[in-house]
Motif scaffolding. Structure first.
Motif, PDB file in Angstrom:
ATOM      1  N   LEU A  99       0.832  -1.195   0.000  1.00  0.00           N
ATOM      2  CA  LEU A  99       0.000   0.000   0.000  1.00  0.00           C
ATOM      3  C   LEU A  99       0.874   1.255   0.000  1.00  0.00           C
ATOM      4  CD1 LEU A  99      -2.818  -1.122   2.475  1.00  0.00           C
ATOM      5  CD2 LEU A  99      -2.775  -1.235  -0.033  1.00  0.00           C
ATOM      6  N   GLY A 100       1.441   1.539  -1.141  1.00  0.00           N
ATOM      7  CA  GLY A 100       2.390   2.629  -1.269  1.00  0.00           C
ATOM      8  C   GLY A 100       1.791   4.009  -1.093  1.00  0.00           C
ATOM      9  N   ARG A 101       0.475   4.122  -1.178  1.00  0.00           N
ATOM     10  CA  ARG A 101      -0.158   5.436  -0.995  1.00  0.00           C
ATOM     11  C   ARG A 101      -0.618   5.643   0.459  1.00  0.00           C
ATOM     12  NH1 ARG A 101       0.016   7.573  -5.815  1.00  0.00           N
ATOM     13  NH2 ARG A 101      -0.389   6.317  -7.694  1.00  0.00           N
ATOM     14  N   LEU A 102      -0.210   4.763   1.337  1.00  0.00           N
ATOM     15  CA  LEU A 102      -0.543   4.881   2.751  1.00  0.00           C
ATOM     16  C   LEU A 102       0.657   5.429   3.524  1.00  0.00           C
ATOM     17  CD1 LEU A 102      -2.231   4.328   5.324  1.00  0.00           C
ATOM     18  CD2 LEU A 102      -1.383   1.962   5.249  1.00  0.00           C
ATOM     19  N   THR A 103       0.417   6.457   4.304  1.00  0.00           N
ATOM     20  CA  THR A 103       1.445   7.018   5.178  1.00  0.00           C
ATOM     21  C   THR A 103       0.926   7.033   6.605  1.00  0.00           C
ATOM     22  OG1 THR A 103       2.328   8.459   3.429  1.00  0.00           O
ATOM     23  CG2 THR A 103       2.873   9.031   5.707  1.00  0.00           C
ATOM     24  N   ALA A 104       1.664   6.435   7.510  1.00  0.00           N
ATOM     25  CA  ALA A 104       1.344   6.518   8.936  1.00  0.00           C
ATOM     26  C   ALA A 104       2.192   7.623   9.553  1.00  0.00           C
ATOM     27  CB  ALA A 104       1.621   5.192   9.628  1.00  0.00           C
ATOM     28  N   VAL A 105       1.607   8.343  10.493  1.00  0.00           N
ATOM     29  CA  VAL A 105       2.310   9.406  11.210  1.00  0.00           C
ATOM     30  C   VAL A 105       2.175   9.103  12.701  1.00  0.00           C
ATOM     31  CG1 VAL A 105       2.529  11.874  11.597  1.00  0.00           C
ATOM     32  CG2 VAL A 105       1.630  11.033   9.410  1.00  0.00           C
ATOM     33  N   VAL A 106       3.287   8.974  13.391  1.00  0.00           N
ATOM     34  CA  VAL A 106       3.257   8.641  14.818  1.00  0.00           C
ATOM     35  C   VAL A 106       3.772   9.821  15.629  1.00  0.00           C
ATOM     36  CG1 VAL A 106       3.936   7.011  16.602  1.00  0.00           C
ATOM     37  CG2 VAL A 106       3.689   6.224  14.231  1.00  0.00           C
ATOM     38  N   ASP A 107       2.923  10.343  16.509  1.00  0.00           N
ATOM     39  CA  ASP A 107       3.321  11.410  17.418  1.00  0.00           C
ATOM     40  C   ASP A 107       4.020  10.778  18.621  1.00  0.00           C
ATOM     41  OD1 ASP A 107       3.620  13.767  18.814  1.00  0.00           O
ATOM     42  OD2 ASP A 107       1.566  13.757  19.596  1.00  0.00           O
TER      43      ASP A 107
ATOM     44  N   PRO B 218       4.580   1.020   2.036  1.00  0.00           N
ATOM     45  CA  PRO B 218       3.985   2.139   2.776  1.00  0.00           C
ATOM     46  C   PRO B 218       5.072   2.877   3.543  1.00  0.00           C
ATOM     47  CG  PRO B 218       3.554   0.058   3.894  1.00  0.00           C
ATOM     48  CD  PRO B 218       4.185  -0.295   2.573  1.00  0.00           C
ATOM     49  N   ALA B 219       4.762   4.096   3.968  1.00  0.00           N
ATOM     50  CA  ALA B 219       5.748   4.924   4.664  1.00  0.00           C
ATOM     51  C   ALA B 219       5.224   5.331   6.029  1.00  0.00           C
ATOM     52  CB  ALA B 219       6.068   6.173   3.841  1.00  0.00           C
ATOM     53  N   VAL B 220       6.127   5.478   6.970  1.00  0.00           N
ATOM     54  CA  VAL B 220       5.760   5.973   8.300  1.00  0.00           C
ATOM     55  C   VAL B 220       6.693   7.122   8.659  1.00  0.00           C
ATOM     56  CG1 VAL B 220       7.206   4.236   9.460  1.00  0.00           C
ATOM     57  CG2 VAL B 220       5.373   5.395  10.723  1.00  0.00           C
ATOM     58  N   VAL B 221       6.120   8.204   9.162  1.00  0.00           N
ATOM     59  CA  VAL B 221       6.891   9.344   9.634  1.00  0.00           C
ATOM     60  C   VAL B 221       6.786   9.365  11.158  1.00  0.00           C
ATOM     61  CG1 VAL B 221       7.237  11.833   9.518  1.00  0.00           C
ATOM     62  CG2 VAL B 221       6.341  10.604   7.518  1.00  0.00           C
ATOM     63  N   LEU B 222       7.878   9.087  11.820  1.00  0.00           N
ATOM     64  CA  LEU B 222       7.940   9.072  13.282  1.00  0.00           C
ATOM     65  C   LEU B 222       8.354  10.461  13.753  1.00  0.00           C
ATOM     66  CD1 LEU B 222       9.861   5.687  13.685  1.00  0.00           C
ATOM     67  CD2 LEU B 222       7.383   6.055  13.733  1.00  0.00           C
ATOM     68  N   CYS B 223       7.495  11.103  14.523  1.00  0.00           N
ATOM     69  CA  CYS B 223       7.686  12.504  14.885  1.00  0.00           C
ATOM     70  C   CYS B 223       7.915  12.661  16.388  1.00  0.00           C
ATOM     71  CB  CYS B 223       6.462  13.321  14.470  1.00  0.00           C
ATOM     72  SG  CYS B 223       6.036  13.186  12.722  1.00  0.00           S
ATOM     73  N   ASP B 224       9.121  12.997  16.764  1.00  0.00           N
ATOM     74  CA  ASP B 224       9.412  13.270  18.173  1.00  0.00           C
ATOM     75  C   ASP B 224       8.933  14.685  18.504  1.00  0.00           C
ATOM     76  OD1 ASP B 224      11.071  10.880  19.168  1.00  0.00           O
ATOM     77  OD2 ASP B 224      12.069  11.402  17.283  1.00  0.00           O
ATOM     78  N   THR B 225       7.961  14.795  19.407  1.00  0.00           N
ATOM     79  CA  THR B 225       7.367  16.095  19.713  1.00  0.00           C
ATOM     80  C   THR B 225       7.430  16.379  21.210  1.00  0.00           C
ATOM     81  OG1 THR B 225       5.129  15.212  20.030  1.00  0.00           O
ATOM     82  CG2 THR B 225       5.759  15.861  17.780  1.00  0.00           C
TER      83      THR B 225
END
Length: 310
Positions: free
Chosen positions: A181-189, A251-258
């Motif tokens: 699922l290449g058009r799926l992006t997960a974003v983790v706060d 698929p891609a995931v962007v891990l965001c340290d906040t």
């Protein structure tokens, strides 16, 4: 972004894009404080911490039509963490999907803006949230359904680091990679905090980058309060070079340290920050600190620009 093309980003340079997103993030923080003051409490800290992420997504990345939230070819943003709704409402108002004036009704009886996200109430709210661990499974099914219908829309799923405690999240992660699922992006706060305390003390998830990679995802880990880094990560996550014409790819995931409470020092330093009760006299302090910080950043940015021109 309201373009109907498949490339959501404009031809403007990175500096212009960053400035636009940073300004939007400031307004999102301002909206979140306003809504929090209406109720006197809420998940204000999460909204402040995630404002840069939400601004990046809605100002720079997603294709949508404010006047038509149900537009068939829109990109889908799924808020798995329903308690972050206060932040998403602020972003939806900034995007023009809901009126800014409506934010005053947040959490009130009969409002379209309940304290936890409900898709049946709010324009632009794609799923109902609350019980964590369901968002990514829904996103996988949605991305599959869009593929079968020949719709090239992007699906972005916002999760929290505490949500990685849920086994269903990892089942969904494996399923997304399996189905390419290449058009799926997960974003983790990754704000290192959840209801029962520090995330590392509840259930250690590190090394989280390696875990997502082991599931077959393209992984990008960035400072989630650095707009420049977020833009680069989201650009790479949505890059067509990793996705074939039929939407297949990793698929891609962007891990965001906040930082919880980002932009308001009073709240950044608060120990019990998962669900904040802010005293009546503190709201004025919060707003003053937010505006003072923004003014200082603008002054520094202008000074830097003048130096570069000299």
């Amino acid at each position: 972004m309201t373009s109907s093309t498949l490339e959501p980003r404009t031809a403007t340079g990175m500096a212009e894009r960053r400035a636009a997103v940073e300004a939007a993030a400031h307004r999102i923080r301002r909206h979140a404080l306003f809504m929090g003051e209406v109720q006197g409490q809420g998940y204000v800290g999460q909204a402040l911490g995630a404002a840069d992420i939400l601004a990046t997504v809605y100002t720079d990345q997603l294709r949508f039509r404010p006047e038509d939230p149900e537009w068939e070819d829109r990109d889908r943003f799924l808020l798995s963490t329903g308690h972050y709704a206060i932040g998403l409402y602020a972003a939806l108002a900034e995007a023009g999907i809901i009126p800014v004036e409506e934010l005053e009704t947040y959490g009130s009886d009969g409002s379209r803006l309940p304290m936890s996200g409900m898709s049946t109430y709010t324009p632009g709210m794609e799923i109902s949230g609350g019980s964590l661990g369901h968002g990514l499974t829904v996103a996988v099914g949605l991305a599959l359904g869009l593929r079968y219908r020949g719709n090239a829309a992007r699906v972005v799923n916002f999760l929290s680091d505490g949500e990685l405690d849920e086994g269903s999240t990892w089942e969904a992660a494996m399923g997304a990679a399996h189905h390419r699922l290449g058009r799926l992006t997960a974003v983790v706060d990754i704000n290192a905090l959840q209801a029962d305390g520090a995330t590392a003390g509840v259930l250690r998830t590190e090394p989280v980058t390696d875990k997502w990679a082991a599931c077959g995802w393209r992984v990008f880990r960035v400072d989630g309060n650095d707009v420049g880094a977020l833009l680069e990560a989201f650009d790479a996550a949505g890059s067509g070079s990793a996705v074939t014409d039929d939407g297949e790819g990793a698929p891609a995931v962007v891990l965001c340290d906040t930082k919880v409470g980002r932009g308001v020092p009073l709240l950044e330093q608060r120990e019990k920050a998962h669900f904040m009760r802010i005293e009546e006299h503190e709201w004025a302090i919060c707003n003053e600190q937010l505006e003072a910080g923004w003014a200082a950043r603008q002054e520094a940015s202008q000074a830097k620009g003048q130096e570069e021109k000299a």
